[in-house]
Scaffold this active site. Structure first.
Site, mmCIF file in Angstrom:
data_model
loop_
_atom_site.group_PDB
_atom_site.id
_atom_site.type_symbol
_atom_site.label_atom_id
_atom_site.label_comp_id
_atom_site.label_asym_id
_atom_site.label_seq_id
_atom_site.Cartn_x
_atom_site.Cartn_y
_atom_site.Cartn_z
ATOM 1 N N ARG A 88 0.811 -1.202 0.000
ATOM 2 C CA ARG A 88 0.000 0.000 0.000
ATOM 3 C C ARG A 88 0.845 1.253 0.000
ATOM 4 N NH1 ARG A 88 -4.863 -1.979 2.488
ATOM 5 N NH2 ARG A 88 -6.412 -0.344 2.459
ATOM 6 N N ARG A 127 -21.956 -2.110 2.988
ATOM 7 C CA ARG A 127 -21.110 -3.296 3.128
ATOM 8 C C ARG A 127 -21.341 -3.977 4.477
ATOM 9 N NH1 ARG A 127 -14.858 -3.301 2.314
ATOM 10 N NH2 ARG A 127 -14.910 -1.529 3.715
HETATM 11 P P1 AP5 Z 1 -8.442 -3.079 4.112
HETATM 12 O O1 AP5 Z 1 -9.191 -4.077 4.882
HETATM 13 O O2 AP5 Z 1 -7.503 -3.520 3.081
HETATM 14 O O3 AP5 Z 1 -9.463 -2.025 3.526
HETATM 15 P P2 AP5 Z 1 -9.465 -1.127 2.190
HETATM 16 O O4 AP5 Z 1 -8.342 -1.094 1.299
HETATM 17 O O5 AP5 Z 1 -9.928 0.178 2.713
HETATM 18 O O6 AP5 Z 1 -10.428 -1.867 1.309
HETATM 19 P P3 AP5 Z 1 -11.763 -2.465 1.693
HETATM 20 O O7 AP5 Z 1 -11.600 -3.792 2.354
HETATM 21 O O8 AP5 Z 1 -12.548 -1.408 2.426
HETATM 22 O O9 AP5 Z 1 -12.427 -2.610 0.267
HETATM 23 P P4 AP5 Z 1 -12.219 -3.717 -0.848
HETATM 24 O O10 AP5 Z 1 -11.516 -3.099 -2.003
HETATM 25 O O11 AP5 Z 1 -11.692 -4.976 -0.279
HETATM 26 O O12 AP5 Z 1 -13.735 -3.878 -1.288
HETATM 27 P P5 AP5 Z 1 -14.804 -5.030 -0.966
HETATM 28 O O13 AP5 Z 1 -14.528 -6.226 -1.787
HETATM 29 O O14 AP5 Z 1 -14.993 -5.189 0.491
HETATM 30 O O15 AP5 Z 1 -7.633 -2.135 5.128
HETATM 31 C C1 AP5 Z 1 -8.267 -1.573 6.259
HETATM 32 C C2 AP5 Z 1 -7.252 -0.781 7.059
HETATM 33 O O16 AP5 Z 1 -6.212 -1.657 7.528
HETATM 34 C C3 AP5 Z 1 -6.507 0.327 6.284
HETATM 35 O O17 AP5 Z 1 -7.260 1.522 6.252
HETATM 36 C C4 AP5 Z 1 -5.219 0.431 7.098
HETATM 37 O O18 AP5 Z 1 -5.424 1.170 8.287
HETATM 38 C C5 AP5 Z 1 -4.942 -1.014 7.490
HETATM 39 N N1 AP5 Z 1 -4.085 -1.709 6.496
HETATM 40 C C6 AP5 Z 1 -4.407 -2.796 5.750
HETATM 41 N N2 AP5 Z 1 -3.396 -3.146 4.940
HETATM 42 C C7 AP5 Z 1 -2.393 -2.254 5.172
HETATM 43 C C8 AP5 Z 1 -1.109 -2.075 4.614
HETATM 44 N N3 AP5 Z 1 -0.619 -2.861 3.638
HETATM 45 N N4 AP5 Z 1 -0.346 -1.043 5.089
HETATM 46 C C9 AP5 Z 1 -0.804 -0.241 6.065
HETATM 47 N N5 AP5 Z 1 -2.032 -0.337 6.609
HETATM 48 C C10 AP5 Z 1 -2.825 -1.336 6.179
HETATM 49 O O19 AP5 Z 1 -16.106 -4.310 -1.594
HETATM 50 C C11 AP5 Z 1 -16.659 -3.156 -0.987
HETATM 51 C C12 AP5 Z 1 -18.199 -3.242 -0.977
HETATM 52 O O20 AP5 Z 1 -18.672 -3.154 -2.323
HETATM 53 C C13 AP5 Z 1 -18.755 -4.580 -0.427
HETATM 54 O O21 AP5 Z 1 -19.944 -4.318 0.233
HETATM 55 C C14 AP5 Z 1 -18.964 -5.417 -1.688
HETATM 56 O O22 AP5 Z 1 -19.952 -6.397 -1.493
HETATM 57 C C15 AP5 Z 1 -19.380 -4.351 -2.700
HETATM 58 N N6 AP5 Z 1 -18.947 -4.648 -4.066
HETATM 59 C C16 AP5 Z 1 -17.753 -5.224 -4.449
HETATM 60 N N7 AP5 Z 1 -17.685 -5.286 -5.789
HETATM 61 C C17 AP5 Z 1 -18.833 -4.721 -6.263
HETATM 62 C C18 AP5 Z 1 -19.354 -4.473 -7.577
HETATM 63 N N8 AP5 Z 1 -18.646 -4.846 -8.678
HETATM 64 N N9 AP5 Z 1 -20.558 -3.857 -7.686
HETATM 65 C C19 AP5 Z 1 -21.252 -3.486 -6.579
HETATM 66 N N10 AP5 Z 1 -20.825 -3.711 -5.316
HETATM 67 C C20 AP5 Z 1 -19.636 -4.311 -5.156
HETATM 68 MG MG MG Z 2 -11.098 -5.596 1.651
#
Ligand code: AP5
Ligand code: MG
Length: 214
Positions: A88, A127
């Site tokens: 990231r 979500r």
């Molecule tokens: P992390 O858990 O990685 O969260 P994020 O990057 O903010 O991503 P999300 O999990 O929120 O979203 P996603 O892209 O996985 O989407 P999803 O599939 O759920 O990180 C959380 C925290 O941890 C960070 O803020 C940081 O503090 C820390 N962290 C983690 N890794 C780190 C690192 N490497 N370095 C430093 N800090 C770190 O989908 C989202 C929603 O949309 C769901 O409800 C889903 O059902 C829906 N959806 C998905 N696809 C579609 C579609 N095509 N159409 C409609 N709805 C959809």
């Molecule tokens: Mg995720």
């Protein structure tokens, strides 16, 4: 096959990573899921990570890299993995590139799931997440079979603490500043592939499979 998922918070990295992992029989490794599991268990790591996550900030590189390298050194990662939410930052990417190179290997693809900020803000409130197995649902787009219960493991689904609108705004800012530069980084290495993440989950997945099998 070693794959990295790139994309903004809520772009669908986790949703797609899970499908890729199932199709190719490789582990899905999400640093966010590892942190959330530790928060749920009340470990020291969880306590430290929560302070950053609740503000929408990144957990420090040193800690995150240690956890990730420990995970990818496990036996089940020998034939590859799909990384979701790591790297990231540029320093995280550099450590990963060099650790993989030390093993005489390379990352095959970095998939950027591209979704504009406006769509993301609309998605996040709906979500629901399973903190036990990492499955993700959406009350409208990807509903579980039984409301509030994970299809995969039967645990209770929750709204993530960091999905409050104010925190989502911070996460998007952090993404544009610290994570988006990775798109150029992997583009220079010729392994970047971009998919339109605004389409249906199934369409996005089919497009990713086409790219991986091309
Ligand atoms: P992390 O858990 O990685 O969260 P994020 O990057 O903010 O991503 P999300 O999990 O929120 O979203 P996603 O892209 O996985 O989407 P999803 O599939 O759920 O990180 C959380 C925290 O941890 C960070 O803020 C940081 O503090 C820390 N962290 C983690 N890794 C780190 C690192 N490497 N370095 C430093 N800090 C770190 O989908 C989202 C929603 O949309 C769901 O409800 C889903 O059902 C829906 N959806 C998905 N696809 C579609 C579609 N095509 N159409 C409609 N709805 C959809
Ligand atoms: Mg995720």
């Amino acid at each position: 096959m070693k794959i990295i998922m790139l994309g903004a918070p809520g772009a669908g990295k986790g949703t797609q990573a899970k499908l890729i992992a199932e199709k190719f029989g490789i582990p899905h490794i999400s640093t966010g899921d590892i942190f959330r599991a530790n928060i749920k268990e009340g470990t020291d790591l969880g306590k430290e990570a929560k302070e950053y996550m609740d503000k929408g900030q990144l957990v420090p590189d040193e800690l995150t890299v240690r956890i990730l390298l420990d995970r990818v050194s496990k036996d089940d990662c020998k034939d590859g993995y799909v990384l979701d939410g790591f790297p990231r930052t540029i320093p995280q990417a550099e450590v990963l590139d060099s650790e993989v190179a030390k093993m005489g290997d390379k990352i095959d693809f970095a998939i950027d799931v591209d979704v504009p900020d406006e769509n993301i803000i609309r998605r996040m409130g709906g979500r629901r997440a399973c903190l036990k197995c990492g499955a993700t649902y959406h009350i409208e787009h990807v509903p579980p079979k039984k409301e509030g219960i994970c299809d995969t493991c039967g645990s209770e689904l929750v709204l993530r603490d960091d999905d409050k609108p104010e925190t989502v705004k911070n996460r998007l800012e952090v993404y544009h500043k610290q994570t988006q530069p990775l798109i150029d980084h992997y583009s220079r290495l010729n392994i970047l592939r971009t998919v339109d993440g605004t389409q249906d989950v199934k369409v996005v997945f089919d497009n990713i499979v086409k790219l991986l099998e091309a």
